[in-house]
Design an enzyme around this catalytic site. Structure first.
Site, PDB file in Angstrom:
ATOM      1  N   HIS A   1       0.770  -1.166   0.007  1.00  0.00           N
ATOM      2  CA  HIS A   1      -0.037  -0.009  -0.105  1.00  0.00           C
ATOM      3  C   HIS A   1       0.797   1.107  -0.012  1.00  0.00           C
ATOM      4  CE1 HIS A   1       0.852   0.091   4.319  1.00  0.00           C
ATOM      5  NE2 HIS A   1       0.114  -0.855   4.606  1.00  0.00           N
ATOM      6  N   HIS A   2       2.131   1.159   0.002  1.00  0.00           N
ATOM      7  CA  HIS A   2       2.965   2.328  -0.047  1.00  0.00           C
ATOM      8  C   HIS A   2       2.887   3.405   0.994  1.00  0.00           C
ATOM      9  CE1 HIS A   2       3.925   0.193  -3.971  1.00  0.00           C
ATOM     10  NE2 HIS A   2       2.483   0.356  -4.277  1.00  0.00           N
ATOM     11  N   CYS A   3       2.449   2.659   2.238  1.00  0.00           N
ATOM     12  CA  CYS A   3       2.076   3.645   3.250  1.00  0.00           C
ATOM     13  C   CYS A   3       1.164   4.677   2.926  1.00  0.00           C
ATOM     14  CB  CYS A   3       3.378   4.470   3.957  1.00  0.00           C
ATOM     15  SG  CYS A   3       4.750   3.179   4.246  1.00  0.00           S
ATOM     16  N   CYS A   4       0.155   4.148   1.962  1.00  0.00           N
ATOM     17  CA  CYS A   4      -0.853   5.264   1.541  1.00  0.00           C
ATOM     18  C   CYS A   4      -2.247   4.594   1.494  1.00  0.00           C
ATOM     19  CB  CYS A   4      -0.283   5.686   0.164  1.00  0.00           C
ATOM     20  SG  CYS A   4       0.973   6.771   0.082  1.00  0.00           S
TER      21      CYS A   4
END
Lengths: 130, 254
Positions: B210-213
Site C-alpha cells: 500500500h506504499h504507506c498510503c
C-alpha cells in the site's frame, strides 16, 4: 526464494480445499493483513467432545502464498485438537508449505493460523465466562 | 480546488511534492499562492522526498515555510535528511530536542539557545551520514538536467511497454498532467506481492503493497499496487526485463 511458486502451491491456489462457510460453527473468525489486503474468514465445527476439529472451512482472498497455505492448513487441521492448534507456530506452517520466506511473506503464510488461533481464544473466553 | 482542503482557520498545510504511489507532481507554485490568499499566516510544509531527485527545487521561488527530504531518495545513505525552514519560522521555534551544542549560555536557573541551526542540532550529529548526503546531492546536481530528460524518456518507454500488456492497468499518468518517473500498476488476477516475488526471481526489483498510503488505496478501490521506480542508472533493457517478468508472472499465476 528459488522456486517460490511451485506446482503444488499453485494447485492449491487455483483449486483451494475447504472453501465455504459452516452454519452453526462454534469458531468463526475474520482477519486480514493490512499491508497487502489478504483476508480470510475461518469456520470451525467441533467434535462432540468440543476439543477436536470436526470440520473446517474458509472464505477469503489474497496472494498465492496466503491462499495456498490456508488451503493446506485446513486440510491438515481436520481431527486435530484445539490444544495442538494453539501449539502450532511459524515453523509448523513453513514446514507444511515447504518454503523459506522473507518476513513480509511469512505474514501471508501465517494469516490463516493466526486467525484460527484468535478464534479459539474467543471461543474459550466465551465458554469460560459461561 | 485547494479551498476544499483549507480555510482561514487552517494552521498548517502539508503536501507532497510528488506522490510516491502515482508519481503525480502537483503545481506547488499555484497551490501555495492559493493557500496564501486563503490565510497568509498558514504554515505550509512540503514533503519533497519523492520529488527531490526528479525535479529541480528552488525553495525561495516555491515559497513554502518548510521543505523536507530524505537523502536515501538521492542515492545517499539512509537515516539522514534535510529540513529547510524559513529563518523567520525557525527563529520563532523552540528546540524540540536537548543535548550538546544547542545551548548558548547555561546558568544554574537559566539558559538560552544557540544560534540557528545549532539550536535544532542537539547531541552528536551523524557526521558520516551528513557528509555522504552532501556528496550525493552534489553528484545528483551535477547532471540534473540530463537525468530529468533521461528518466522522462525511460518513463514514456515504460508506459508504452506496460500498456501493451492487456491484463495490466497503469494508475494515473493521464495525458497532460505532470508525473515523475514512478509508475504504479495492477495486474488483473495477479496479487502485487506475488508479482513482486516473481519479478524478484527474474532479478527485477519492484515494490508491492500500500506504499504507506492506505487512504489512497481505498480511494483507488485496490488493496495494494505494484510500483516501478526509475532512477538515473536504469536502461531500456531494465524495462524490457520488467515487462518480460510481468508476462511470465501472468503465465504462471493466472
Amino acid at each position: 526464494m528459488e522456486g517460490l511458486y511451485r506446482e503444488y502451491l499453485l494447485d492449491h491456489y487455483h483449486n483451494p480445499q475447504n472453501v465455504g462457510k459452516i452454519e452453526n460453527a462454534e469458531i468463526k473468525k475474520h482477519d486480514l493483513n493490512v499491508s497487502c489486503g489478504d483476508e480470510v474468514e475461518m469456520f470451525v465445527k467441533l467434535d462432540d467432545d468440543k476439543k477436536h476439529i470436526k470440520e473446517i472451512k474458509f472464505i477469503g482472498h489474497g496472494c498465492v502464498i496466503c491462499m495456498a497455505s490456508t488451503s493446506i492448513l485446513t486440510d491438515e487441521l481436520k481431527g486435530k485438537s484445539l490444544k495442538e492448534v494453539k501449539e502450532m507456530n511459524t515453523d509448523t506452517i513453513l514446514e507444511m508449505i515447504k518454503l523459506k520466506l522473507t518476513p513480509t511473506r511469512i505474514k501471508c503464510a501465517m494469516l490463516s493460523l493466526v486467525t484460527i488461533k484468535k478464534g479459539i481464544l474467543d471461543y474459550e473466553l466465551k465458554n469460560s465466562e459461561g | 480546488m485547494i479551498s476544499k482542503y483549507a480555510d482561514k482557520n487552517t494552521l498548517i498545510f502539508s503536501i507532497t511534492g510528488m506522490s510516491n504511489v502515482t508519481g503525480f507532481i502537483p503545481d506547488l507554485r499555484k497551490i501555495i499562492d492559493e493557500l496564501r490568499s486563503i490565510n497568509k499566516d498558514m504554515i505550509i510544509v512540503v514533503d519533497a522526498t519523492q520529488l527531490i531527485a526528479h525535479r529541480k527545487i528552488d525553495v525561495k521561488e516555491m515559497d513554502a515555510d518548510f521543505v523536507a527530504f530524505s537523502a536515501h531518495k538521492l542515492y545517499g545513505p539512509t537515516g539522514v535528511g534535510v529540513l529547510y525552514g524559513k529563518k523567520s519560522m525557525l527563529e520563532k521555534m523552540e528546540p524540540f530536542s536537548y543535548g550538546g551544542g544547542m545551548i548558548n549560555k547555561v546558568e544554574l536557573y537559566d539558559s538560552n539557545w544557540a544560534e540557528l541551526p545549532d539550536k535544532f542540532e542537539a547531541g552528536t550529529i551523524d557526521t558520516p551520514g551528513i557528509v555522504a548526503s552532501a556528496e550525493a546531492i552534489k553528484y545528483v546536481d551535477e547532471k540534473f538536467e540530463f537525468t530529468v530528460k533521461y528518466e522522462d524518456m525511460l518513463k514514456e518507454y515504460a508506459l508504452k511497454k506496460l500498456r501493451e500488456i492487456k491484463e495490466l492497468k497503469v494508475i494515473g499518468h493521464n495525458e497532460g498532467a505532470n508525473f515523475g518517473p514512478v509508475i504504479s500498476f495492477i495486474v488483473d488476477g495477479v496479487h502485487p506481492h506475488d508479482l513482486a516475488a516473481i519479478c524478484n526471481e527474474k532479478k527485477v526489483c519492484i515494490r508491492a503493497g500500500h506504499h504507506c498510503c492506505q487512504p489512497l488505496m481505498g480511494k483507488l478501490c485496490v488493496v495494494a499496487t505494484s510500483r516501478m521506480s526509475i532512477g538515473m542508472y536504469n536502461t531500456r533493457n531494465d524495462i524490457d526485463n520488467l515487462t518480460d517478468a510481468i508476462n511470465h508472472a501472468i503465465k504462471v499465476i493466472r
